[in-house]
Design an enzyme around this catalytic site. Structure first.
Site, PDB file in Angstrom:
ATOM      1  N   ASN A 148       0.872  -1.179   0.000  1.00  0.00           N
ATOM      2  CA  ASN A 148       0.000   0.000   0.000  1.00  0.00           C
ATOM      3  C   ASN A 148       0.907   1.227   0.000  1.00  0.00           C
ATOM      4  O   ASN A 148       1.508   1.544   1.009  1.00  0.00           O
ATOM      5  CB  ASN A 148      -0.888  -0.046   1.258  1.00  0.00           C
ATOM      6  N   TRP A 149       0.970   1.852  -1.160  1.00  0.00           N
ATOM      7  CA  TRP A 149       1.907   2.987  -1.291  1.00  0.00           C
ATOM      8  C   TRP A 149       1.375   4.249  -0.631  1.00  0.00           C
ATOM      9  O   TRP A 149       2.076   5.239  -0.528  1.00  0.00           O
ATOM     10  CB  TRP A 149       2.200   3.253  -2.781  1.00  0.00           C
ATOM     11  N   LYS A 150       0.119   4.230  -0.229  1.00  0.00           N
ATOM     12  CA  LYS A 150      -0.526   5.402   0.400  1.00  0.00           C
ATOM     13  C   LYS A 150      -0.312   6.645  -0.462  1.00  0.00           C
ATOM     14  O   LYS A 150      -0.285   6.536  -1.693  1.00  0.00           O
ATOM     15  CB  LYS A 150      -0.025   5.563   1.838  1.00  0.00           C
ATOM     16  N   HIS A 165      -9.428   0.895   4.925  1.00  0.00           N
ATOM     17  CA  HIS A 165      -8.139   1.090   5.600  1.00  0.00           C
ATOM     18  C   HIS A 165      -8.328   1.997   6.810  1.00  0.00           C
ATOM     19  O   HIS A 165      -9.170   2.892   6.801  1.00  0.00           O
ATOM     20  CB  HIS A 165      -7.123   1.702   4.622  1.00  0.00           C
ATOM     21  N   GLU A 223      -6.768   4.476   7.807  1.00  0.00           N
ATOM     22  CA  GLU A 223      -6.665   5.911   7.529  1.00  0.00           C
ATOM     23  C   GLU A 223      -7.949   6.425   6.879  1.00  0.00           C
ATOM     24  O   GLU A 223      -8.307   7.597   7.042  1.00  0.00           O
ATOM     25  CB  GLU A 223      -5.413   6.170   6.665  1.00  0.00           C
ATOM     26  N   GLU A 277      -5.014  -4.943  10.652  1.00  0.00           N
ATOM     27  CA  GLU A 277      -3.991  -3.920  10.851  1.00  0.00           C
ATOM     28  C   GLU A 277      -4.275  -3.162  12.149  1.00  0.00           C
ATOM     29  O   GLU A 277      -5.115  -2.244  12.166  1.00  0.00           O
ATOM     30  CB  GLU A 277      -4.000  -2.921   9.687  1.00  0.00           C
ATOM     31  N   GLY A 287       2.698   2.466  10.746  1.00  0.00           N
ATOM     32  CA  GLY A 287       3.603   3.592  10.551  1.00  0.00           C
ATOM     33  C   GLY A 287       4.305   4.044  11.814  1.00  0.00           C
ATOM     34  O   GLY A 287       4.912   5.105  11.859  1.00  0.00           O
ATOM     35  N   SER A 313       3.756  -1.954  10.318  1.00  0.00           N
ATOM     36  CA  SER A 313       5.213  -2.007  10.480  1.00  0.00           C
ATOM     37  C   SER A 313       5.805  -3.374  10.120  1.00  0.00           C
ATOM     38  O   SER A 313       6.789  -3.810  10.722  1.00  0.00           O
ATOM     39  CB  SER A 313       5.631  -1.573  11.894  1.00  0.00           C
ATOM     40  N   GLY A 359       3.031  -1.092   4.245  1.00  0.00           N
ATOM     41  CA  GLY A 359       3.068   0.328   3.900  1.00  0.00           C
ATOM     42  C   GLY A 359       4.495   0.755   3.581  1.00  0.00           C
ATOM     43  O   GLY A 359       5.007   0.527   2.480  1.00  0.00           O
ATOM     44  N   GLY A 360       5.158   1.353   4.560  1.00  0.00           N
ATOM     45  CA  GLY A 360       6.482   1.951   4.359  1.00  0.00           C
ATOM     46  C   GLY A 360       7.478   1.052   3.630  1.00  0.00           C
ATOM     47  O   GLY A 360       8.158   1.497   2.689  1.00  0.00           O
TER      48      GLY A 360
HETATM   49  P1  13P Z   1       3.207   0.462   7.618  1.00  0.00           P
HETATM   50  O1  13P Z   1       3.724  -0.817   7.036  1.00  0.00           O
HETATM   51  O2  13P Z   1       3.900   1.690   7.080  1.00  0.00           O
HETATM   52  O3  13P Z   1       3.122   0.436   9.108  1.00  0.00           O
HETATM   53  O4  13P Z   1       1.682   0.619   7.089  1.00  0.00           O
HETATM   54  C1  13P Z   1       0.838  -0.465   7.217  1.00  0.00           C
HETATM   55  C2  13P Z   1      -0.402  -0.169   6.463  1.00  0.00           C
HETATM   56  O5  13P Z   1      -1.188   0.673   6.840  1.00  0.00           O
HETATM   57  C3  13P Z   1      -0.626  -0.909   5.208  1.00  0.00           C
HETATM   58  O6  13P Z   1      -1.916  -0.695   4.729  1.00  0.00           O
END
Ligand code: 13P
Length: 251
Positions: A9-11, A95, A97, A167, A173, A213, A234-235
């Site tokens: 997920n590149w956000k 998600h 967010e 999640e 994050g 994470s 994510g990251g």
């Molecule tokens: P991180 O891997 O950056 O913690 O993000 C997880 C996430 O929200 C994937 O959708």
């Protein structure tokens, strides 16, 4: 046996050139991987160029969101048909967010899951508790309620299109990862609930990803848990070497 499924997920990250470079790098690095399903979910505006960079690769494309109406006066929204038209196979839905920053409700998420399945997209349905829920001992209750509400009215045949992503919000994050045991406990609860709702055969076939994470150094221990079938990253999905390393660990 559930085939592992890793999605990036590149956000709201990358730019036009960076998105294509990341996709092209993954396509090359992962060309011999066929024992893991892999997808990347770039920002909407880069879907088409990333689709081109991934053509003839074994990396699939997904969106980070979708709207549940087919078309019309919904300024700023994107339909299932539009996503299919840009070669998306998957859509991340609900998600944290979207839930906690954009105010999406269980009811909206339920409509999105239903529209995505009808529209031929495979939902990656996200659930997860806040830190205060975990500290207050209500994790299972919160996650179970998200699952029940999100899947309300989704029949046994349709639910097989869904991947669930657990999640924990406090791990996203933050660098704080759920321990493998904490992840397994919630994943097992989710599978138990899916068994109640849809029966054992279907519940055993649905993949449940962990997200929060996840990175190369904790991939093996998370994936060693019996009910962790993949990762939503994510990251660490923003660097070819990190994301490819995670997938190769699993493959
Ligand atoms: P991180 O891997 O950056 O913690 O993000 C997880 C996430 O929200 C994937 O959708």
């Amino acid at each position: 046996m559930r085939k592992p499924f890793i999605a990036g997920n590149w956000k709201m990250n990358t730019d036009s050139a960076g998105a294509v470079a990341l996709a092209a790098g993954l396509a090359k690095e992962l060309s011999s991987v066929d024992t893991v399903d892999v997808a990347v979910c770039p920002p909407f505006v880069y879907l088409q160029s990333v689709a081109a960079a991934l053509s003839a690769s074994n990396v699939a494309l997904g969106s980070q969101n979708v709207y549940f109406e087919e078309k019309g006066a919904f300024t700023g929204e994107i339909s299932c048909a539009m996503l299919k038209d840009t070669s998306c196979a998957y859509a991340i839905i609900g998600h944290s967010e979207r839930r906690h920053v954009m105010g999406e409700t269980d009811a909206m998420i339920n409509k999105k899951i239903s529209a995505a399945i009808s529209g031929g997209l495979l939902p990656i349905f996200c659930v997860g508790e806040l830190l205060e829920d975990r500290q207050g001992g209500t994790t299972n209750e919160v996650v179970a309620s998200q699952i029940k509400n999100g899947l309300e009215g989704i029949c046994a045949e349709s639910v097989q299109a869904v991947t669930v992503a657990y999640e924990p919000v406090w791990a996203i994050g933050t660098g704080l990862t759920a321990t493998p045991e904490q992840a397994q406990e919630v994943h097992a609860m989710i599978r138990g609930l899916l068994t109640e709702l849809y029966g054992n055969e279907i519940a055993q076939a649905i993949r449940i990803q962990y997200g929060g994470s996840a990175k190369p150094s904790n991939t093996a221990e998370l994936m060693a848990q019996p009910d962790v079938d993949g990762l939503l990253v994510g990251g660490a999905s923003l660097k070819v070497e990190d994301f490819a390393a995670m997938i190769k660990t699993i493959a």
